[in-house]
Design a protein around this motif. Structure first.
Motif, PDB file in Angstrom:
ATOM      1  N   UNK A 192       0.788  -1.224   0.000  1.00 20.61           N
ATOM      2  CA  UNK A 192       0.000   0.000   0.000  1.00 20.61           C
ATOM      3  C   UNK A 192       0.818   1.271   0.000  1.00 20.61           C
ATOM      4  N   UNK A 242       3.325   4.610  -5.008  1.00 23.55           N
ATOM      5  CA  UNK A 242       4.352   4.386  -6.023  1.00 23.55           C
ATOM      6  C   UNK A 242       5.268   5.609  -6.104  1.00 23.55           C
ATOM      7  N   UNK A 243       6.487   5.382  -6.548  1.00 23.67           N
ATOM      8  CA  UNK A 243       7.391   6.502  -6.797  1.00 23.67           C
ATOM      9  C   UNK A 243       8.240   6.933  -5.625  1.00 23.67           C
ATOM     10  N   UNK A 300       4.178   0.630  -5.991  1.00 25.58           N
ATOM     11  CA  UNK A 300       2.809   0.600  -5.514  1.00 25.58           C
ATOM     12  C   UNK A 300       2.346  -0.821  -5.220  1.00 25.58           C
ATOM     13  N   UNK A 306      -1.818   8.058   4.374  1.00 26.30           N
ATOM     14  CA  UNK A 306      -2.458   7.520   3.170  1.00 26.30           C
ATOM     15  C   UNK A 306      -3.978   7.508   3.338  1.00 26.30           C
ATOM     16  N   UNK A 327      -5.008  11.421   3.236  1.00 23.84           N
ATOM     17  CA  UNK A 327      -4.747  12.217   2.031  1.00 23.84           C
ATOM     18  C   UNK A 327      -4.731  11.390   0.745  1.00 23.84           C
ATOM     19  N   UNK A 328      -4.910  10.093   0.866  1.00 21.61           N
ATOM     20  CA  UNK A 328      -4.950   9.254  -0.333  1.00 21.61           C
ATOM     21  C   UNK A 328      -3.674   8.478  -0.539  1.00 21.61           C
ATOM     22  N   UNK A 329      -3.777   7.464  -1.398  1.00 22.86           N
ATOM     23  CA  UNK A 329      -2.663   6.520  -1.549  1.00 22.86           C
ATOM     24  C   UNK A 329      -1.441   7.147  -2.210  1.00 22.86           C
ATOM     25  N   UNK A 330      -1.620   8.243  -2.927  1.00 23.15           N
ATOM     26  CA  UNK A 330      -0.478   8.830  -3.632  1.00 23.15           C
ATOM     27  C   UNK A 330       0.227   9.915  -2.823  1.00 23.15           C
ATOM     28  N   UNK A 366       3.998   9.955  -2.480  1.00 22.89           N
ATOM     29  CA  UNK A 366       4.816   9.822  -3.680  1.00 22.89           C
ATOM     30  C   UNK A 366       5.876  10.905  -3.722  1.00 22.89           C
TER      31      UNK A 366
END
Lengths: 361, 361, 361, 361
Positions: free
Chosen positions: A28, A31-32, A76, A352, A355-358, A361
């Motif tokens: 989870x 990515x990046x 990711x 996460x 504020x969200x999964x990204x 990043x």
């Protein structure tokens, strides 16, 4: 989720002290995120036994990234890191088979697993497993750092020797993160003497470690069971040696009045802050923008080289245990990077979720 | 699971301090557990404000079982209990709107919820919600009791007044469970004086509460993140007033050596026991058959009737807060049944996981 | 739990098609379950590409048990099995980088992961990952078998060739479990011809597979979101090629009346059974003691060797895709052991929840 | 999570058909979402029995918002809605106590709950519970609508009468959402005749419903067990009457070749689209930006007024069942808003996970 932790960023641990490899999966992560093998190695080095203050078991921690990284960055997909076990001596354990080591999990594990448990070196209960945790946690720490979130843990107390609590943020976090033996005051030698004295008496010492997190915005956590203190405490108590967790002034609050304990709000350069931080940065289960500060009580390592009264749970008879293996006279130093790793993983999960999964990043 | 707790037996809380009703859903309880409304009422009575030591808010707690019970027994479907709010005075809060009450969740909640939060009486953060938790917890307590598992919590410390720790099991558990003001030694009057003195000074006091569980078999819990101490601590820290949790000797272990702290195993009438219980009945995350014992640090109630420095987060200006509502000078007494309820729910979950969903029938 | 599945018995998958290794962790299995490497190898062999009907990628699946097994039996700690990838040809993918393969995850993954995804051979989306799943599932299958629970999957339809549905329990389950190409009627050659014909046309075919489970007691599952069909369907749809799941008579029920569709109860040798099994062994989300039967629609493999219209999501231009890699003209045979493994893992979880963690010992 | 669904946005259902109230808790919704009681009432009206095509049970569905709403907007705390049961006739069930209604949960529930289940009107298994689900789902639907996400379900097939599949997006979604009897073609009268004919024969009919979602970005979902199709299917199969779920061309894909089934990518006004949508908007478990389309098989209602062969599970004897209660000859119309509600809740959860808890504000 027996050996898993988290909601959006999820850690899973597997492996045994004397198995071929231990491992951790961190699922989870955004990515990046850059994955720097040197910083993983650096965190592992902080956790590794070395010198006379630690167990003589020597593991090079030659970790291997199995999945989740491509071109040096997280993809990711689940990040899995494996670490081989190389320096195992199961014979130390064979000769005491059935003898419940006091204040270890042996007996309870025997009841739970019905005799099928891997009893070599505590099996899956072993602190050895935390190496894998530290490895994946290093990626989480780096991701947080890139977002301005710093985490540091120091030895507040070792036996009878005390360090000072964190008071200068974030300078003291950087200070202790730069040290092999993480203390603020120059008490390293004194603490080492304390540990070596315990070793000479075939004994061990405990202590208190203190963790601080800076750079967290207000509003992380939930009112009830995913309260920030709830999720941190759940993670922290999973470490066998930790027997107490307190946030801010913790147990000292019991002796204060409300007028002493309350953290008055004020403005500092236009930002809302509190004058004191008895709350440890968490109010009503939510971060409040102040440094999150907590202390963990670490019990003295239960493996000691003195004869101990016990019971042989295979024969049902009382017995005397003579442990002859390689013991840690104290784990207060080595537990610090483990707590940093767990804290980082919990915070990545909270960020996460919010504020969200990204976000990282 | 933000407002939910558990894996096989799952608690969900909803409601606000000044909403029409608060409620709790307890899902996964075995079918066939007797539901005794009198024992629910009795647990609610222990939590209810009364007399001069508590807030003047008076709620009759006229609970209503909405689902999950048929012919006086649980059905196995979700048990929902609702309790109306009747004695709300939102005007006390309206006049201070925007003023962050020190050491309350107001400010952090404002950031998290962007101003949409129900600010009346702390909304969903309110200790009022624990009434619903205590109601469903009463069913869990009764189910455990039928299996020989006893849970009790007493006030170990209130301000500067101390009770003695549990040492006589299970006699002292029955003793404190039979008292309105749960203490072992005759320190009730002294503690009450301490609380009333704080009230007279428009202040509040904190304390420490201690919980014991007897009758649990060895082997409950998991090595890592569902360690018994992990799941208990997660639940306990969800209570806003709790700022520290320790198991067994907890923070005192930091000052012991291994030879002092280790709990030697022995045989008592053929059963495996430990001579001491510094581990608080949990080793390696698993119950070991000894009483599970833990302490929680309770901070002084943050609502006090003294002027306090703060910030108005709506205007961004510093301000002085004059709280005029109805305050608790201490919650150490009323928090005890809440901790018992949460502990019971966590243990029902653990037992259902280990022995199956019908175990508590 | 993105890459994890289950409540008490929890599967976690990690790895990529062209990474060094793929792996699975199965946590929560009872201790004491025999782990037979030969039966793991046998299940892997059923899933392995071989002959002209499958992709030319040849993987020996030299699995390695990393944790959770001691003296040939599960310990109760997480079981981790790793399988190296050896026969990877990333160059097949490099030249088509940015070209979204139709009906593959490439484009959606690119959006989700922002370009950081491992695009070599579908990365973590690859069917290759199911090898690890099949490996740990073999242990679950053996544990169920020891409890009298049989699971089998056969190819009900391949292209335009049909097998007959299961009707003779459990004889036909044993029959298809004993075959490399799992069908009940002698339609193997016809199906193979169908697959080879597709290959010759640089095309692929889909089909329907049917699974049956015998030996399950009534009462497994939950009324709502952990309904037995819910948890099975969640698991099944995680396989990329599965686009439909139906239980019992499934979509055919749409054309029946209640009087046709209802499964009348009757007694057989004193046991409660139903005369028909249109319900597929599940009523109201619970097993009813009849065989659990379900069908999965398998889409034709999307990798085909014909030129296909597509878009280059890196350049934002339309393009023609010429896939030159090694493709499966059909996966209906190889998906059967994957469905068996997933079904076994879901059922182990359900049984552990209902009867406790030691039930499968 | 037996009666709960979701990770960041979590639905919990409670209540029984003949209990005082049924309810739903929706936790984790963003704060600041407008809650319009009229739109809740409108969704409930679509689900409500009415006229001769539905059961004669008449419930006004006088819902009550118990928590989570303040000044007309969600607060971010759990939203609980309660609906009283008023028109219950338990005597219809008393006389058949012990007689397992064919294709109902009675018998399996009896085994699971050991006779403690609330057998009146299916208890917690009743479709009545879906009223509460529809009520909280109305808030989720509105929140999605404000973000441009539309959800609609129509009756694709009722008995032998067919509607056409969705092909004109989003016009046909608006069309069916504007109808009491949701069909695209003018087949309402024909379907009603089909239903009434079944009623006259004391029988019932099933059907197929089709759902479409427009406005979803690519990249929602996860590769494995939180695949978008996995989480949707888990939710959908929790509805007792649903026995099959397929995405896009579903089972029809079994008869296609890859070259027929593959959805070629193309550019439309610069946006990446697919020419066909056999994938139903989901590839590799992720949304791909096309409409998400799925079909559910709905079995004929099992309660029919014909004598049926069955078993009395209390006496263990075969028996004939004469159901005399109030039955639905078809539920295809009333199940549509339930599927919309569940779909909305699942998508709110997915969006919150991907973009953070405030995304839907």
């Amino acid at each position: 989720m027996k050996n898993s932790l988290g909601t959006s960023v999820i850690l899973t641990l597997f492996g045994e002290s004397h198995g071929p490899e231990i491992g951790a999966v961190l699922d989870g992560l955004a990515p990046g995120i850059p994955v720097d093998e040197a910083s993983i190695a650096a965190q592992l080095a902080r956790r590794r036994p070395q010198g006379r203050m630690d167990t003589a078991r020597r593991e090079p921690d030659a970790f291997r990234i199995v999945s989740g990284v491509f071109n040096g960055k997280t993809t990711g997909a689940p990040l899995c890191i494996l670490i081989p076990n190389t320096d195992t001596r199961s014979s130390d354990y064979e000769k005491n088979l059935g003898l419940a080591r006091p204040s270890h999990a042996d007996y309870a594990a025997h009841v739970k697993y019905g005799g099928y448990e891997d009893w070599r070196g505590c099996g899956h209960f072993s602190g050895r497993i935390t190496a894998a945790l530290v490895a994946v946690g290093a990626v989480a720490l780096a991701a947080l750092s890139a977002k301005g979130v710093r985490i540091a843990t120091h030895i507040l107390r070792c036996g009878e020797v005390n360090d000072k609590p964190f008071s200068d943020f974030p300078a003291e976090l950087d200070l202790v993160n730069g040290k092999d033996f993480p203390v603020i005051l120059p008490v390293e030698a004194e603490m080492e003497n304390c540990i070596l004295a315990a070793r000479e008496q075939n004994d061990s010492v405990g202590g208190v470690i203190q963790t601080a997190v800076t750079g967290l915005e207000a509003g992380l956590g939930e009112p009830w069971f995913d309260a920030l203190d709830s999720v941190l405490a759940r993670a922290l108590f999973s470490i066998g040696g930790i027997k107490g967790v307190e946030f801010g002034s913790g147990f000292a609050l019991a002796g204060m009045t409300g007028s002493e304990a309350n953290d008055a709000f004020c403005l500092e350069s236009g930002r809302i802050r509190t004058r004191t931080n008895h709350s440890g940065g968490i109010q009503g289960g939510l971060s409040n923008g102040m440094p999150v500060v907590f202390q963990c009580a670490v019990k003295p390592t239960p493996s000691i080289a003195q004869p101990q009264q016990t019971v042989n749970f295979l024969t049902g008879e009382e017995a005397v245990l003579h442990l002859t293996g390689r013991h840690d006279p104290a784990i207060v130093r080595r537990i610090c990077p483990v707590v940093n790793a767990l804290t980082a993983i919990v915070l990545c999960d909270q960020l996460a979720l919010r504020y969200g999964t990204d976000y990282l990043r």
